[in-house]
Motif scaffolding. Structure first.
Motif, mmCIF file in Angstrom:
data_model
loop_
_atom_site.group_PDB
_atom_site.id
_atom_site.type_symbol
_atom_site.label_atom_id
_atom_site.label_comp_id
_atom_site.label_asym_id
_atom_site.label_seq_id
_atom_site.Cartn_x
_atom_site.Cartn_y
_atom_site.Cartn_z
ATOM 1 N N HIS A 10 35.253 52.623 -9.472
ATOM 2 C CA HIS A 10 36.293 53.377 -8.783
ATOM 3 C C HIS A 10 37.567 52.551 -8.855
ATOM 4 N N GLY A 11 38.634 53.046 -8.273
ATOM 5 C CA GLY A 11 39.886 52.297 -8.264
ATOM 6 C C GLY A 11 40.783 52.699 -9.402
ATOM 7 N N LYS A 12 42.011 52.173 -9.381
ATOM 8 C CA LYS A 12 42.969 52.556 -10.413
ATOM 9 C C LYS A 12 42.887 51.624 -11.616
ATOM 10 N N LYS A 13 43.642 51.960 -12.629
ATOM 11 C CA LYS A 13 43.630 51.192 -13.870
ATOM 12 C C LYS A 13 44.084 49.759 -13.606
ATOM 13 N N VAL A 21 25.092 51.165 -6.409
ATOM 14 C CA VAL A 21 24.281 52.364 -6.174
ATOM 15 C C VAL A 21 22.916 52.222 -6.845
ATOM 16 N N VAL A 22 21.979 53.032 -6.353
ATOM 17 C CA VAL A 22 20.692 53.200 -7.014
ATOM 18 C C VAL A 22 20.774 54.543 -7.719
ATOM 19 N N ARG A 29 27.403 56.629 -15.860
ATOM 20 C CA ARG A 29 27.823 55.495 -15.041
ATOM 21 C C ARG A 29 28.442 55.935 -13.714
ATOM 22 N N ASP A 30 29.408 56.839 -13.767
ATOM 23 C CA ASP A 30 30.087 57.280 -12.549
ATOM 24 C C ASP A 30 29.536 58.614 -12.042
ATOM 25 N N GLY A 31 28.377 58.975 -12.523
ATOM 26 C CA GLY A 31 27.815 60.280 -12.173
ATOM 27 C C GLY A 31 26.915 60.244 -10.957
#
Length: 195
Positions: A10-13, A21-22, A29-31
């Protein structure tokens, strides 16, 4: 279903912030994920790690495999060490009191290292600030000296200026006696011609 303990970005560039997470190993990846265990912020020094210790330990004991980065984070927070000690407890090599005392000693040592690093970082920052202030003061003094030198005429010009002011006075003094001598000379010349 193979479960992984991994980071979700997360977060900006340029300023990443991660959730721990589990998730199913097949999920992006971010799903989709099963459960959020904590967060990891590498932008601070030292990195900020907030994790639910008990839930993470349960997932590790149930077979969730951490990725390399998550393994380092879990090791840093002591989850893997606690699992190791619980393995010794299951085998009968350690008692519950020994497990807790060893883990508490490890936590105290780790906390001491973290505190030492924070103090060293604070001291280094303070030293850098003092050095910058000293350099700035030195530069300010050099600038003031340069401006003073620029505004004050050099010694040669002062001497030349003094000589120029003295020269007209001296010339005026030499001209004045010559002018006074000239009427006397005229008077003596008139006296000679009269005779």
């Amino acid at each position: 279903m193979a479960t992984k303990i991994r980071l979700q970005r997360h977060g900006k560039k340029g300023k990443p912030f991660y959730y721990i997470v589990v998730a199913d190993a097949r999920a992006p990846r971010d799903g989709r994920f099963i459960e959020r265990l904590g967060s990891y912020n590498p932008n601070t020094n030292p990195a900020t790690i907030d994790i639910n210790f008990d839930k993470t330990l349960d997932w590790v004991n149930n077979g969730a495999q951490p990725t390399d980065t998550c393994r380092a984070i879990l090791s840093y927070k002591g989850v893997l060490y606690k699992k190791h000690l619980q393995g010794g407890l299951k085998k009968g090599a350690l008692t519950e009191e020994q497990v807790e005392s060893k883990f508490q000693a490890w936590l105290d040592q780790k906390e001491g290292k973290i505190t030492g690093k924070k103090e060293n970082l604070g001291k280094a920052k303070e030293d850098a600030r003092k050095a910058a202030l000293a350099a700035e003061a030195k530069k300010k003094e050099e600038r003031a000296a340069a401006i003073a030198a620029k505004n004050t005429p050099p010694a040669e010009e002062v001497e030349v200026a003094e000589e120029e002011t003295e020269a007209p006075v001296a010339e005026a003094e030499t001209e004045a006696p010559a002018a006074e001598a000239a009427p006397e000379a005229d008077a003596s010349a008139e006296a000679e011609s009269a005779e």
